[in-house]
Scaffold this motif. Structure first.
Motif, PDB file in Angstrom:
ATOM      1  N   GLY A   1       0.792  -1.221   0.000  1.00 29.70           N
ATOM      2  CA  GLY A   1       0.000   0.000   0.000  1.00 29.70           C
ATOM      3  C   GLY A   1       0.821   1.265   0.000  1.00 29.70           C
ATOM      4  N   LEU A   2       2.098   1.154  -0.370  1.00 27.05           N
ATOM      5  CA  LEU A   2       3.004   2.299  -0.361  1.00 27.05           C
ATOM      6  C   LEU A   2       3.774   2.376  -1.669  1.00 27.05           C
ATOM      7  CD1 LEU A   2       4.507   1.898   3.219  1.00 27.05           C
ATOM      8  CD2 LEU A   2       2.906   3.684   2.503  1.00 27.05           C
ATOM      9  N   GLU A   3       4.048   3.598  -2.101  1.00 23.80           N
ATOM     10  CA  GLU A   3       4.889   3.846  -3.267  1.00 23.80           C
ATOM     11  C   GLU A   3       6.055   4.740  -2.836  1.00 23.80           C
ATOM     12  OE1 GLU A   3       4.652   5.926  -7.711  1.00 23.80           O
ATOM     13  OE2 GLU A   3       3.002   6.147  -6.285  1.00 23.80           O
ATOM     14  N   ARG A   4       7.274   4.269  -3.001  1.00 25.42           N
ATOM     15  CA  ARG A   4       8.454   5.022  -2.597  1.00 25.42           C
ATOM     16  C   ARG A   4       8.668   6.224  -3.517  1.00 25.42           C
ATOM     17  NH1 ARG A   4      13.909   3.175  -0.268  1.00 25.42           N
ATOM     18  NH2 ARG A   4      15.399   4.730  -0.998  1.00 25.42           N
ATOM     19  N   ILE A   5       8.878   7.394  -2.911  1.00 24.50           N
ATOM     20  CA  ILE A   5       9.131   8.614  -3.680  1.00 24.50           C
ATOM     21  C   ILE A   5      10.613   8.978  -3.664  1.00 24.50           C
ATOM     22  CG2 ILE A   5       8.660  11.083  -3.848  1.00 24.50           C
ATOM     23  CD1 ILE A   5       5.893  10.557  -2.763  1.00 24.50           C
ATOM     24  N   THR A   6      11.182   9.082  -2.470  1.00 23.88           N
ATOM     25  CA  THR A   6      12.587   9.458  -2.349  1.00 23.88           C
ATOM     26  C   THR A   6      13.061   9.106  -0.946  1.00 23.88           C
ATOM     27  OG1 THR A   6      14.186  11.255  -2.752  1.00 23.88           O
ATOM     28  CG2 THR A   6      12.174  11.829  -1.548  1.00 23.88           C
ATOM     29  N   ALA A   7      14.348   9.325  -0.699  1.00 23.86           N
ATOM     30  CA  ALA A   7      14.907   9.028   0.634  1.00 23.86           C
ATOM     31  C   ALA A   7      16.041  10.007   0.923  1.00 23.86           C
ATOM     32  CB  ALA A   7      15.405   7.597   0.709  1.00 23.86           C
ATOM     33  N   TYR A   8      16.286  10.232   2.208  1.00 27.63           N
ATOM     34  CA  TYR A   8      17.331  11.151   2.662  1.00 27.63           C
ATOM     35  C   TYR A   8      18.082  10.517   3.835  1.00 27.63           C
ATOM     36  CZ  TYR A   8      14.306  14.499   0.242  1.00 27.63           C
ATOM     37  OH  TYR A   8      13.516  15.144  -0.685  1.00 27.63           O
ATOM     38  N   GLY A   9      19.381  10.698   3.849  1.00 27.62           N
ATOM     39  CA  GLY A   9      20.161  10.312   5.016  1.00 27.62           C
ATOM     40  C   GLY A   9      20.046  11.389   6.080  1.00 27.62           C
ATOM     41  N   VAL A  10      19.611  11.023   7.268  1.00 27.80           N
ATOM     42  CA  VAL A  10      19.403  11.992   8.356  1.00 27.80           C
ATOM     43  C   VAL A  10      20.350  11.667   9.498  1.00 27.80           C
ATOM     44  CG1 VAL A  10      17.738  13.011   9.944  1.00 27.80           C
ATOM     45  CG2 VAL A  10      16.975  12.198   7.706  1.00 27.80           C
ATOM     46  N   ARG A  11      21.192  12.623   9.862  1.00 28.73           N
ATOM     47  CA  ARG A  11      22.070  12.429  11.013  1.00 28.73           C
ATOM     48  C   ARG A  11      21.239  12.409  12.283  1.00 28.73           C
ATOM     49  NH1 ARG A  11      24.700  16.695   8.771  1.00 28.73           N
ATOM     50  NH2 ARG A  11      24.379  17.943  10.650  1.00 28.73           N
ATOM     51  N   THR A  12      21.531  11.460  13.147  1.00 32.54           N
ATOM     52  CA  THR A  12      20.788  11.349  14.392  1.00 32.54           C
ATOM     53  C   THR A  12      21.759  10.992  15.507  1.00 32.54           C
ATOM     54  OG1 THR A  12      18.899  10.276  15.463  1.00 32.54           O
ATOM     55  CG2 THR A  12      20.181   8.946  13.930  1.00 32.54           C
ATOM     56  N   SER A  13      21.247  10.524  16.623  1.00 32.95           N
ATOM     57  CA  SER A  13      22.078  10.190  17.780  1.00 32.95           C
ATOM     58  C   SER A  13      21.743   8.795  18.261  1.00 32.95           C
ATOM     59  CB  SER A  13      21.838  11.191  18.915  1.00 32.95           C
ATOM     60  OG  SER A  13      22.388  10.716  20.127  1.00 32.95           O
ATOM     61  N   ARG A  14      22.746   8.076  18.734  1.00 32.64           N
ATOM     62  CA  ARG A  14      22.497   6.747  19.286  1.00 32.64           C
ATOM     63  C   ARG A  14      21.742   6.814  20.604  1.00 32.64           C
ATOM     64  NH1 ARG A  14      24.954   2.479  16.786  1.00 32.64           N
ATOM     65  NH2 ARG A  14      26.445   3.019  15.147  1.00 32.64           N
ATOM     66  N   GLU A  15      21.611   7.988  21.178  1.00 35.51           N
ATOM     67  CA  GLU A  15      20.756   8.140  22.350  1.00 35.51           C
ATOM     68  C   GLU A  15      19.278   7.981  21.974  1.00 35.51           C
ATOM     69  OE1 GLU A  15      21.698   8.601  25.512  1.00 35.51           O
ATOM     70  OE2 GLU A  15      23.789   8.427  24.900  1.00 35.51           O
ATOM     71  N   LEU A  16      18.966   8.250  20.694  1.00 33.87           N
ATOM     72  CA  LEU A  16      17.587   8.176  20.225  1.00 33.87           C
ATOM     73  C   LEU A  16      17.342   7.007  19.291  1.00 33.87           C
ATOM     74  CD1 LEU A  16      16.908  11.926  19.332  1.00 33.87           C
ATOM     75  CD2 LEU A  16      16.043  10.683  21.311  1.00 33.87           C
TER      76      LEU A  16
ATOM     77  N   ASP B   1      19.206   3.597  16.733  1.00 34.90           N
ATOM     78  CA  ASP B   1      20.213   2.539  16.786  1.00 34.90           C
ATOM     79  C   ASP B   1      21.363   2.780  15.815  1.00 34.90           C
ATOM     80  OD1 ASP B   1      18.949   2.137  14.404  1.00 34.90           O
ATOM     81  OD2 ASP B   1      18.225   0.121  14.851  1.00 34.90           O
ATOM     82  N   SER B   2      21.409   4.008  15.258  1.00 37.31           N
ATOM     83  CA  SER B   2      22.447   4.349  14.293  1.00 37.31           C
ATOM     84  C   SER B   2      22.672   5.853  14.317  1.00 37.31           C
ATOM     85  CB  SER B   2      22.016   3.898  12.889  1.00 37.31           C
ATOM     86  OG  SER B   2      22.911   4.373  11.913  1.00 37.31           O
ATOM     87  N   ASP B   3      23.857   6.276  13.862  1.00 34.03           N
ATOM     88  CA  ASP B   3      24.132   7.709  13.752  1.00 34.03           C
ATOM     89  C   ASP B   3      23.523   8.309  12.498  1.00 34.03           C
ATOM     90  OD1 ASP B   3      25.705   7.725  16.092  1.00 34.03           O
ATOM     91  OD2 ASP B   3      27.443   6.986  14.965  1.00 34.03           O
ATOM     92  N   LEU B   4      23.052   7.456  11.586  1.00 30.13           N
ATOM     93  CA  LEU B   4      22.467   7.917  10.330  1.00 30.13           C
ATOM     94  C   LEU B   4      21.278   7.036  10.000  1.00 30.13           C
ATOM     95  CD1 LEU B   4      23.021   9.972   7.954  1.00 30.13           C
ATOM     96  CD2 LEU B   4      24.041   8.038   6.746  1.00 30.13           C
ATOM     97  N   ARG B   5      20.122   7.661   9.801  1.00 24.06           N
ATOM     98  CA  ARG B   5      18.922   6.908   9.421  1.00 24.06           C
ATOM     99  C   ARG B   5      18.522   7.276   7.997  1.00 24.06           C
ATOM    100  NH1 ARG B   5      16.193   4.003  13.439  1.00 24.06           N
ATOM    101  NH2 ARG B   5      15.318   3.052  11.542  1.00 24.06           N
ATOM    102  N   ASN B   6      18.019   6.297   7.281  1.00 30.62           N
ATOM    103  CA  ASN B   6      17.550   6.507   5.916  1.00 30.62           C
ATOM    104  C   ASN B   6      16.053   6.813   5.970  1.00 30.62           C
ATOM    105  OD1 ASN B   6      17.928   6.511   3.041  1.00 30.62           O
ATOM    106  ND2 ASN B   6      16.853   4.547   2.967  1.00 30.62           N
ATOM    107  N   ALA B   7      15.703   8.083   5.846  1.00 28.66           N
ATOM    108  CA  ALA B   7      14.309   8.500   5.951  1.00 28.66           C
ATOM    109  C   ALA B   7      13.669   8.437   4.563  1.00 28.66           C
ATOM    110  CB  ALA B   7      14.218   9.910   6.510  1.00 28.66           C
ATOM    111  N   VAL B   8      12.732   7.525   4.406  1.00 26.12           N
ATOM    112  CA  VAL B   8      12.063   7.345   3.129  1.00 26.12           C
ATOM    113  C   VAL B   8      10.739   8.110   3.129  1.00 26.12           C
ATOM    114  CG1 VAL B   8      11.087   5.681   1.494  1.00 26.12           C
ATOM    115  CG2 VAL B   8      13.121   5.088   2.843  1.00 26.12           C
ATOM    116  N   VAL B   9      10.466   8.808   2.045  1.00 24.23           N
ATOM    117  CA  VAL B   9       9.174   9.445   1.835  1.00 24.23           C
ATOM    118  C   VAL B   9       8.344   8.519   0.953  1.00 24.23           C
ATOM    119  CG1 VAL B   9       7.943  11.440   0.907  1.00 24.23           C
ATOM    120  CG2 VAL B   9      10.155  11.749   2.060  1.00 24.23           C
ATOM    121  N   TRP B  10       7.223   8.070   1.485  1.00 25.43           N
ATOM    122  CA  TRP B  10       6.325   7.161   0.787  1.00 25.43           C
ATOM    123  C   TRP B  10       5.020   7.883   0.442  1.00 25.43           C
ATOM    124  CZ3 TRP B  10       8.159   2.247  -0.081  1.00 25.43           C
ATOM    125  CH2 TRP B  10       9.164   1.781   0.763  1.00 25.43           C
TER     126      TRP B  10
END
Length: 220
Positions: A190-205, A207-216
């Protein structure tokens, strides 16, 4: 961290427990955010329960919301001149991006009093207009042209309930955009992938310093 009396005033609490910063992927906006040097960042769920506070999801610019915001700022025609709902808005990063991109009107919905206060403060901080909604909108259709939902798939009951509603909005013609960095309960269909961005984050929040944020795009 704070006293129960201080926490009773959500706006004062947000001001005192955050710093004004730009999210890593969205330098165009400034938000009231918790940082590593602010006690709210280190507070455990037990700490928050002791003073009667819900988890402060509003105090962080989560990756899914940042992905939505980046997409709207880069592709303003998606929302320009249209009525937009930012559902479970948190800090409001996606809704504020929609307003900055030229949406005709933006509504931001939350049910947490502290999130509502943060939304109002963040809108004022950026000189942007948001209509803040405190009611539970799931199951309702008020004719929004575009519906944004960032990071709503982290718990199964919420993900299932919300996604069924989002699909019903898409089925009647709304453009429904979901921002997600690979949460456990993201639907498999039920989803169509549009694009994705690498987002810097914190291991306090995360499980990685970089998350792949997908826009669906949610399909009806």
């Amino acid at each position: 961290m704070t006293s129960p009396m201080a926490a009773a005033d959500p706006e004062s609490f947000v001001r005192s427990q955050t710093a004004i910063e730009a999210p890593s992927l969205i330098p165009e906006l400034r938000l009231h955010l918790a940082t590593e040097v602010i006690p709210l960042w280190q507070a455990t769920e037990a700490d928050l329960e002791a003073i009667g506070l819900p988890p402060p999801y509003w105090a962080f610019a989560w990756a899914g919301g940042q992905g939505l915001a980046r997409y709207l700022l880069d592709q303003p025609e998606v929302v320009a001149g249209r009525r937009v709902l930012d559902f479970a808005a948190g800090s409001g990063v996606a809704g504020l991006a929609a307003a900055r991109a030229g949406a005709a009107a933006v509504e931001a919905s939350e049910i947490d009093a502290f999130a509502l206060a943060a939304l109002k403060l963040n809108a004022a901080l950026n000189g942007l207009a948001l209509t803040v909604r405190s009611d539970d909108l799931v199951g309702r259709d008020e004719g929004w042209a575009v519906v944004l939902a960032g990071d709503v798939c982290y718990e199964r009951p919420m993900a299932e309930r919300v996604f069924a509603w989002l699909r019903s909005l898409a089925a009647r013609g709304a453009l429904v955009l979901l921002g997600d960095p690979g949460r456990t309960y993201l639907p498999k269909a039920g989803l169509e992938r549009i694009t994705a961005y690498g987002v810097r984050t914190s291991r306090e929040l995360e499980d990685s310093d970089l998350r792949n944020a997908v826009v669906w795009r949610v399909l009806g």
